[in-house]
Design a protein around this motif. Structure first.
Motif, PDB file in Angstrom:
ATOM      1  N   TYR A 258       0.390  -1.511  -0.507  1.00  0.00           N
ATOM      2  CA  TYR A 258       0.339  -0.057  -0.087  1.00  0.00           C
ATOM      3  C   TYR A 258       0.937   0.601  -0.634  1.00  0.00           C
ATOM      4  O   TYR A 258       0.581   2.373  -0.561  1.00  0.00           O
ATOM      5  N   ILE A 259       1.942   0.895   0.865  1.00  0.00           N
ATOM      6  CA  ILE A 259       2.772   2.237   1.298  1.00  0.00           C
ATOM      7  C   ILE A 259       3.964   2.678  -0.772  1.00  0.00           C
ATOM      8  O   ILE A 259       3.598   3.317  -1.027  1.00  0.00           O
ATOM      9  N   ALA A 260       3.612   1.694  -1.379  1.00  0.00           N
ATOM     10  CA  ALA A 260       4.719   1.580  -2.274  1.00  0.00           C
ATOM     11  C   ALA A 260       3.696   1.810  -3.201  1.00  0.00           C
ATOM     12  O   ALA A 260       3.424   2.882  -4.807  1.00  0.00           O
ATOM     13  N   ALA A 261       2.229   1.947  -3.554  1.00  0.00           N
ATOM     14  CA  ALA A 261       1.511   1.807  -4.487  1.00  0.00           C
ATOM     15  C   ALA A 261       0.779   3.682  -4.879  1.00  0.00           C
ATOM     16  O   ALA A 261       0.683   4.040  -5.319  1.00  0.00           O
ATOM     17  N   PHE A 262       0.328   4.095  -3.022  1.00  0.00           N
ATOM     18  CA  PHE A 262       0.246   5.111  -2.769  1.00  0.00           C
ATOM     19  C   PHE A 262       0.620   6.635  -2.463  1.00  0.00           C
ATOM     20  O   PHE A 262      -0.129   7.343  -2.496  1.00  0.00           O
ATOM     21  N   LEU A 263       1.594   6.145  -1.989  1.00  0.00           N
ATOM     22  CA  LEU A 263       2.822   7.047  -1.829  1.00  0.00           C
ATOM     23  C   LEU A 263       4.355   7.429  -2.087  1.00  0.00           C
ATOM     24  O   LEU A 263       4.852   8.239  -2.904  1.00  0.00           O
ATOM     25  N   VAL A 264       4.834   6.156  -2.750  1.00  0.00           N
ATOM     26  CA  VAL A 264       6.324   6.465  -3.698  1.00  0.00           C
ATOM     27  C   VAL A 264       5.951   6.421  -4.986  1.00  0.00           C
ATOM     28  O   VAL A 264       5.824   7.091  -5.452  1.00  0.00           O
ATOM     29  N   TYR A 265       5.142   5.673  -5.569  1.00  0.00           N
ATOM     30  CA  TYR A 265       4.845   5.339  -7.221  1.00  0.00           C
ATOM     31  C   TYR A 265       3.688   6.139  -7.868  1.00  0.00           C
ATOM     32  O   TYR A 265       4.609   7.522  -8.421  1.00  0.00           O
ATOM     33  N   PRO A 266       3.168   7.221  -7.234  1.00  0.00           N
ATOM     34  CA  PRO A 266       2.947   8.495  -7.451  1.00  0.00           C
ATOM     35  C   PRO A 266       3.938   9.640  -7.986  1.00  0.00           C
ATOM     36  O   PRO A 266       3.879   9.985  -8.462  1.00  0.00           O
ATOM     37  N   PHE A 267       4.675   9.665  -6.983  1.00  0.00           N
ATOM     38  CA  PHE A 267       5.945   9.950  -7.090  1.00  0.00           C
ATOM     39  C   PHE A 267       7.109   9.455  -8.434  1.00  0.00           C
ATOM     40  O   PHE A 267       7.716  10.256  -9.491  1.00  0.00           O
ATOM     41  N   LEU A 268       7.635   8.579  -7.721  1.00  0.00           N
ATOM     42  CA  LEU A 268       8.807   7.528  -9.189  1.00  0.00           C
ATOM     43  C   LEU A 268       7.862   7.671 -10.211  1.00  0.00           C
ATOM     44  O   LEU A 268       8.385   6.884 -11.604  1.00  0.00           O
ATOM     45  N   GLY A 269       6.542   6.626 -10.438  1.00  0.00           N
ATOM     46  CA  GLY A 269       5.984   6.496 -11.817  1.00  0.00           C
ATOM     47  C   GLY A 269       6.346   5.097 -12.366  1.00  0.00           C
ATOM     48  O   GLY A 269       6.408   4.888 -13.317  1.00  0.00           O
ATOM     49  N   ASP A 270       7.023   4.145 -11.355  1.00  0.00           N
ATOM     50  CA  ASP A 270       7.790   3.136 -11.839  1.00  0.00           C
ATOM     51  C   ASP A 270       7.035   2.297 -10.434  1.00  0.00           C
ATOM     52  O   ASP A 270       7.817   2.132  -9.236  1.00  0.00           O
ATOM     53  N   TYR A 271       5.585   1.614 -11.110  1.00  0.00           N
ATOM     54  CA  TYR A 271       5.081   1.064 -10.094  1.00  0.00           C
ATOM     55  C   TYR A 271       5.935  -0.927  -9.643  1.00  0.00           C
ATOM     56  O   TYR A 271       5.918  -0.459  -8.416  1.00  0.00           O
ATOM     57  N   VAL A 272       6.355  -1.718 -10.569  1.00  0.00           N
ATOM     58  CA  VAL A 272       6.639  -2.635  -9.308  1.00  0.00           C
ATOM     59  C   VAL A 272       8.708  -1.962  -8.756  1.00  0.00           C
ATOM     60  O   VAL A 272       8.281  -2.466  -8.041  1.00  0.00           O
ATOM     61  N   ARG A 273       8.938  -1.334  -9.599  1.00  0.00           N
ATOM     62  CA  ARG A 273      10.515  -0.530  -8.430  1.00  0.00           C
ATOM     63  C   ARG A 273       9.616  -0.123  -7.110  1.00  0.00           C
ATOM     64  O   ARG A 273      10.705   0.064  -6.154  1.00  0.00           O
ATOM     65  N   SER A 274       8.585   0.295  -7.153  1.00  0.00           N
ATOM     66  CA  SER A 274       8.581   1.328  -5.688  1.00  0.00           C
ATOM     67  C   SER A 274       8.241  -0.275  -5.555  1.00  0.00           C
ATOM     68  O   SER A 274       8.555   0.629  -3.620  1.00  0.00           O
ATOM     69  N   ILE A 275       7.276  -1.059  -5.257  1.00  0.00           N
ATOM     70  CA  ILE A 275       7.112  -2.120  -4.505  1.00  0.00           C
ATOM     71  C   ILE A 275       8.517  -2.434  -3.894  1.00  0.00           C
ATOM     72  O   ILE A 275       8.487  -2.839  -2.527  1.00  0.00           O
TER      73      ILE A 275
END
Length: 502
Positions: free
Chosen positions: A69-86
């Motif tokens: 959840y942290i990766a999808a909702f907090l990191v992914y919006p800024f990083l733009g890379d879903y798998v790497r965010s996780i």
């Protein structure tokens, strides 16, 4: 004092950064197989559930999706890379648990072993590095002490092990933890209870770390009471050590819950502990023992023998009792895991992550012995800079990589994105069902991309708001996907040309 605290703080931050870089670059944590995607997006209820597949795995089955959840909702919006965010968030979580583990060990050395802060930092670094060289060998890939085959195994084995070990090290800081516990504030007591709850309800393989330690304290105090009063009083033991009994009862409850789960029901119950299974498990354990670096193993044995000689000449009962306790815990943990894995079957005993409890107590005893020698011999303290540099260089040597499960990181990431891209495109097109091409594997379930992973991936992508609807996904194994991503055969790689024989 403030300067010392600042130095310690900077040191602990540097440990976190090094661990984080290691897990994101050298051994990246990435969701790739079926279990990874299932637990990354499906959060269970935060308490034991009777009769389900994994009744007591509260910590891994809450923490892993929470990281998702942290990766999808907090990191992914800024990083733009879903798998790497996780991958980044889960690596951060593992690194934080390693940091807590190291801090607990340092506090143990300062408060219980009476080491200076600087000596404790040196010993902490050596302790951490020991996990990276214990299986290190030249001539091929090596395991390391925090190794797991995939992302899900980190949350099911390594993190529960680190949490249980941290609590044990925290409790072992004081000769009588019960007295210290009673003096704690309500907030600190609450934090301790929280840690114990998640430690017990995490993994029956790794909770033996905490349960075994509590059993040792009960035995030690019970023997001490008998020697002092020449009689045995169970009521006195319960009164003086009720906290340890509560932890043990909670642990037995966790075993009861797990024994009634659907996973336990799948086991063969013809015999309680099959003889052949025990022999097979012992053989697996011996295979893992053969992976230990021989030089490191010889060094440990020499340190044990020298420390034994020193303790025989001294009459420090606390130190002697600690060493006896560590030996007891090594034997108890090994016996418990051998019986458990003999019952559960599979090749668990040959895996470093599944036997992490044994490794922890062995390396802890090793570091306690080194701390004893450092406190008594100036020559040992003088050799520590050289030892640390040698150990650090050995751990950092990448002529042969540390072993990792499955394919390399970039290939795993590319396949993940290819699979997810097909699902997202179908969702955006408003389809109700999509056939997704995945790599074709040579097994019945098509692991690590099994057919039932389709439903798990649908749950994860929907809960992370990557797709708008719960579109039905059907996996279609296809050789063309293999040709697209599996561009090399690692078995045909050229051997590494060693520097010394060039």
């Amino acid at each position: 004092m403030k300067k010392d605290c600042l130095v310690i703080l900077l040191w602990q931050i540097s440990i976190f950064i090094v661990c984080f870089v290691f897990f994101t670059q050298v051994s990246p944590l990435i969701p790739y197989n079926g279990d990874d995607w299932y637990f990354t997006g499906a959060m269970r209820k935060p308490y034991p559930i009777w009769g389900v597949f994994n009744p007591i795995k509260v910590l891994p089955e809450v923490l892993e999706p929470f990281g998702g959840y942290i990766a999808a909702f907090l990191v992914y919006p800024f990083l733009g890379d879903y798998v790497r965010s996780i991958s980044i968030v889960q690596s951060c979580i593992v690194s934080l648990f390693i940091l807590a583990f190291c801090v607990s060990f340092t506090c143990f050395l300062v408060r219980r072993m009476k080491m200076t802060r600087f000596q404790a930092i040196v010993a902490e670094l050596l302790f951490l590095l020991s996990f990276f060289i214990v299986y290190k060998h030249y001539g091929g890939e090596s395991y390391y002490g925090f190794w797991a085959s995939d992302l899900n195994s980190y949350f099911n084995y390594i993190i529960p092990g680190l949490l249980n070990a941290s609590i044990v090290l925290w409790m072992a800081q004081m000769p009588d933890f019960m007295e210290s516990y009673l003096r704690l504030s309500s907030y600190k007591k609450g934090m301790f209870i929280l840690g114990v709850y998640f430690a017990i309800f995490s993994s029956i393989q790794l909770s033996i770390i905490l349960a075994g330690y509590c059993s040792w304290i009960i035995i030690k105090k019970g023997i001490g009471q008998i020697l002092e009063t020449h009689k045995f009083s169970f009521a006195w033991i319960v009164k003086e050590m009720w906290l340890y009994f509560v932890i043990e009862i909670l642990w037995f409850i966790s075993l009861l819950f797990e024994s009634q789960g659907r996973r336990a029901g799948m086991l063969n119950s013809d015999t309680f502990f099959p003889d052949k299974a025990i022999v097979q498990t012992l053989n697996q354990l011996m295979q893992l023992a053969k992976q230990v670096n021989r030089f490191f193993l010889v060094t440990m044995m020499l340190v044990f023998l020298v420390t034994l000689f020193v303790l025989c000449r001294e009459k420090n009962r606390d130190i002697q009792c600690q060493c006896i306790g560590h030996l007891y815990l090594i034997c108890l943990t090994t016996l418990y895991l051998v019986l458990l894995y003999a019952k559960t079957g599979g090749a668990y005993a040959v895996r470093p992550d599944a036997t992490w409890a044994i490794l922890f107590y062995v390396l802890l005893l090793f570091q306690v012995c080194i701390a004893i020698l450092m406190a008594r011999f100036q020559s040992v303290r003088c050799l520590m800079p050289l030892i640390l540099v040698m150990v650090s260089l050995t751990a950092a040597n990448q002529n042969y990589r540390y072993m990792y499960g499955g394919r390399d990181y970039e290939t795993c990431k590319a396949i993940d994105e290819y699979i997810i891209g097909q699902i997202v495109a179908a969702d955006e097109a408003g389809l109700d069902i999509v056939e997704v091409k995945v790599p074709k594997e040579n097994n019945e379930t098509n692991w690590p991309h099994p057919y039932n992973m389709a439903g798990w991936l649908q749950n994860t992508l929907y809960s992370h708001h990557i797709i708008k609807t719960r579109i039905k996904i059907v996996f279609v194994p296809d050789d063309s996907v293999n040709d697209m991503f599996y561009t090399y055969d690692r078995t045909k790689m050229e051997p590494f040309i060693d520097f010394e024989v060039r």
